[in-house]
Design a protein around this motif. Structure first.
Motif, PDB file in Angstrom:
ATOM      1  N   CYS A  18      48.655  35.313  46.467  1.00 53.28           N
ATOM      2  CA  CYS A  18      50.001  34.831  46.028  1.00 53.28           C
ATOM      3  C   CYS A  18      49.562  35.134  44.881  1.00 53.28           C
ATOM      4  N   ALA A  19      50.409  34.696  43.728  1.00 49.71           N
ATOM      5  CA  ALA A  19      50.469  35.953  42.395  1.00 49.71           C
ATOM      6  C   ALA A  19      48.704  34.334  41.652  1.00 49.71           C
ATOM      7  N   CYS A  20      48.504  33.474  41.853  1.00 47.23           N
ATOM      8  CA  CYS A  20      47.690  32.454  40.968  1.00 47.23           C
ATOM      9  C   CYS A  20      47.001  33.065  41.635  1.00 47.23           C
ATOM     10  N   ASP A  21      46.435  33.433  42.654  1.00 46.10           N
ATOM     11  CA  ASP A  21      44.930  33.528  43.500  1.00 46.10           C
ATOM     12  C   ASP A  21      44.678  34.984  42.538  1.00 46.10           C
ATOM     13  N   LEU A  22      45.470  35.526  42.375  1.00 48.64           N
ATOM     14  CA  LEU A  22      44.796  36.753  41.698  1.00 48.64           C
ATOM     15  C   LEU A  22      44.591  36.596  40.473  1.00 48.64           C
ATOM     16  N   LEU A  23      46.341  35.051  39.503  1.00 45.09           N
ATOM     17  CA  LEU A  23      45.443  35.231  37.811  1.00 45.09           C
ATOM     18  C   LEU A  23      43.867  35.244  38.116  1.00 45.09           C
ATOM     19  N   GLU A  24      43.981  34.214  38.596  1.00 44.13           N
ATOM     20  CA  GLU A  24      42.260  33.700  39.069  1.00 44.13           C
ATOM     21  C   GLU A  24      41.320  34.494  38.786  1.00 44.13           C
ATOM     22  N   HIS A  25      40.964  35.680  39.446  1.00 41.86           N
ATOM     23  CA  HIS A  25      40.345  36.839  39.680  1.00 41.86           C
ATOM     24  C   HIS A  25      39.998  37.621  38.096  1.00 41.86           C
ATOM     25  N   PHE A  26      41.420  37.713  37.271  1.00 43.84           N
ATOM     26  CA  PHE A  26      41.108  38.370  35.730  1.00 43.84           C
ATOM     27  C   PHE A  26      41.507  37.842  34.580  1.00 43.84           C
ATOM     28  N   GLU A  27      40.341  38.008  33.707  1.00 43.94           N
ATOM     29  CA  GLU A  27      40.650  37.562  32.777  1.00 43.94           C
ATOM     30  C   GLU A  27      41.701  37.530  31.571  1.00 43.94           C
ATOM     31  N   PHE A  28      43.058  38.360  31.683  1.00 43.70           N
ATOM     32  CA  PHE A  28      44.128  38.663  31.925  1.00 43.70           C
ATOM     33  C   PHE A  28      44.672  37.217  31.538  1.00 43.70           C
TER      34      PHE A  28
ATOM     35  N   HIS B  44      51.966  43.380  35.402  1.00 44.85           N
ATOM     36  CA  HIS B  44      51.601  44.703  36.408  1.00 44.85           C
ATOM     37  C   HIS B  44      51.969  44.184  38.107  1.00 44.85           C
ATOM     38  N   MET B  45      52.450  43.060  38.297  1.00 49.64           N
ATOM     39  CA  MET B  45      53.870  42.517  39.976  1.00 49.64           C
ATOM     40  C   MET B  45      54.759  43.331  39.719  1.00 49.64           C
ATOM     41  N   LYS B  46      55.345  43.804  38.251  1.00 44.06           N
ATOM     42  CA  LYS B  46      56.813  43.787  38.089  1.00 44.06           C
ATOM     43  C   LYS B  46      56.746  45.260  37.977  1.00 44.06           C
TER      44      LYS B  46
ATOM     45  N   SER C  18      43.432  47.842  36.159  1.00 50.23           N
ATOM     46  CA  SER C  18      44.252  46.249  36.325  1.00 50.23           C
ATOM     47  C   SER C  18      44.992  46.386  37.933  1.00 50.23           C
ATOM     48  N   ARG C  19      45.466  47.121  37.587  1.00 43.04           N
ATOM     49  CA  ARG C  19      46.447  47.303  39.131  1.00 43.04           C
ATOM     50  C   ARG C  19      46.277  47.563  40.008  1.00 43.04           C
ATOM     51  N   LEU C  20      45.068  48.944  40.404  1.00 49.09           N
ATOM     52  CA  LEU C  20      44.494  48.926  41.049  1.00 49.09           C
ATOM     53  C   LEU C  20      43.306  48.182  41.590  1.00 49.09           C
ATOM     54  N   GLU C  21      42.952  47.495  40.771  1.00 47.74           N
ATOM     55  CA  GLU C  21      42.046  46.104  41.279  1.00 47.74           C
ATOM     56  C   GLU C  21      43.444  45.198  42.477  1.00 47.74           C
ATOM     57  N   ILE C  22      44.459  45.009  41.819  1.00 42.01           N
ATOM     58  CA  ILE C  22      45.171  44.209  42.334  1.00 42.01           C
ATOM     59  C   ILE C  22      45.682  44.739  43.550  1.00 42.01           C
TER      60      ILE C  22
END
Lengths: 99, 99
Positions: free
Chosen positions: B26-36, B44-46, B12-16
């Motif tokens: 932004c975090a919310c853009d990223l969030l839309e791309h993942f299932e978690f 993960h961002m932390k 997941s982090r590698l994909e980020i």
DNA sequence: CATCTATATAGATTTTTGTCTATATAAGTA
DNA sequence: TACTTATATAGACAAAAATCTATATAGATG
């Protein structure tokens, strides 16, 4: 790729790769350099081998190990794409600002 | 080094990081791309931030993230030393064949 | 053949880690 | 001020992974 990285990310295995970076060593040479037990070393070597990061040959009853430099090079090359510009990558499919 | 690799080794982090490789998100853009879930992304961002692999700025109530390319380059450079010859390394201290 | 050395396997245990739900905080907006 | 959006934190839980002890195998050697 994350599978390869997981194998390398363990500090013991990374040290094993470092020790092998100057040339071939047998398992027992490696074992003397670590605190952990022989089965633990065996486990690490198995993981490294299964993921093609090292190559092995038999010499009598000893296992001689060496780096698989081609695979390691390939891995670092791919990793370096992260910090380089203008390569085909999944980020192009992202819709920004949709949130 | 293995600490950095552990952070990157999660798929997941590698994909980020891959998603960030084309620019700021932004975090919310990223969030839309993942299932978690959102807390998982936050976690993960932390981790990525604490290990300096990404940089963050605040934009209103959004967190904008980008790669810390210098750190990633440094990591790949060090990793590539494994497959290169004749560098100072711990393997010189090994006594071969002592077993 | 008996024994020693080098390595592998089985199974148990403990630590680490990725994930979740529930809740809190913080900033923007009507 | 109330509400919504974006993010963080706390705590629980489950899966993965690193380690151990005990034992097995395989090759070398006396």
């Amino acid at each position: 790729m994350s599978q390869y990285l997981k194998v390398i990310a363990d500090s013991s295995r990374l040290e094993i790769l470092d020790l092998l970076s100057c040339g071939e060593l047998c398992a027992c040479d490696l074992l003397e350099h670590f605190e952990f037990s022989q089965p633990t070393l065996s486990h690490h070597m198995k993981l490294l081998r299964e993921n093609d990061l090292i190559l092995m040959r038999k010499d009598g009853n000893k296992n001689m190990y060496r780096l698989n430099k081609a695979v390691i090079e390939n891995l670092t090359d791919k990793l370096s794409l992260l910090s380089s510009e203008a390569v085909p990558c999944i980020c192009h499919d992202m819709d920004k600002g949709s949130c």
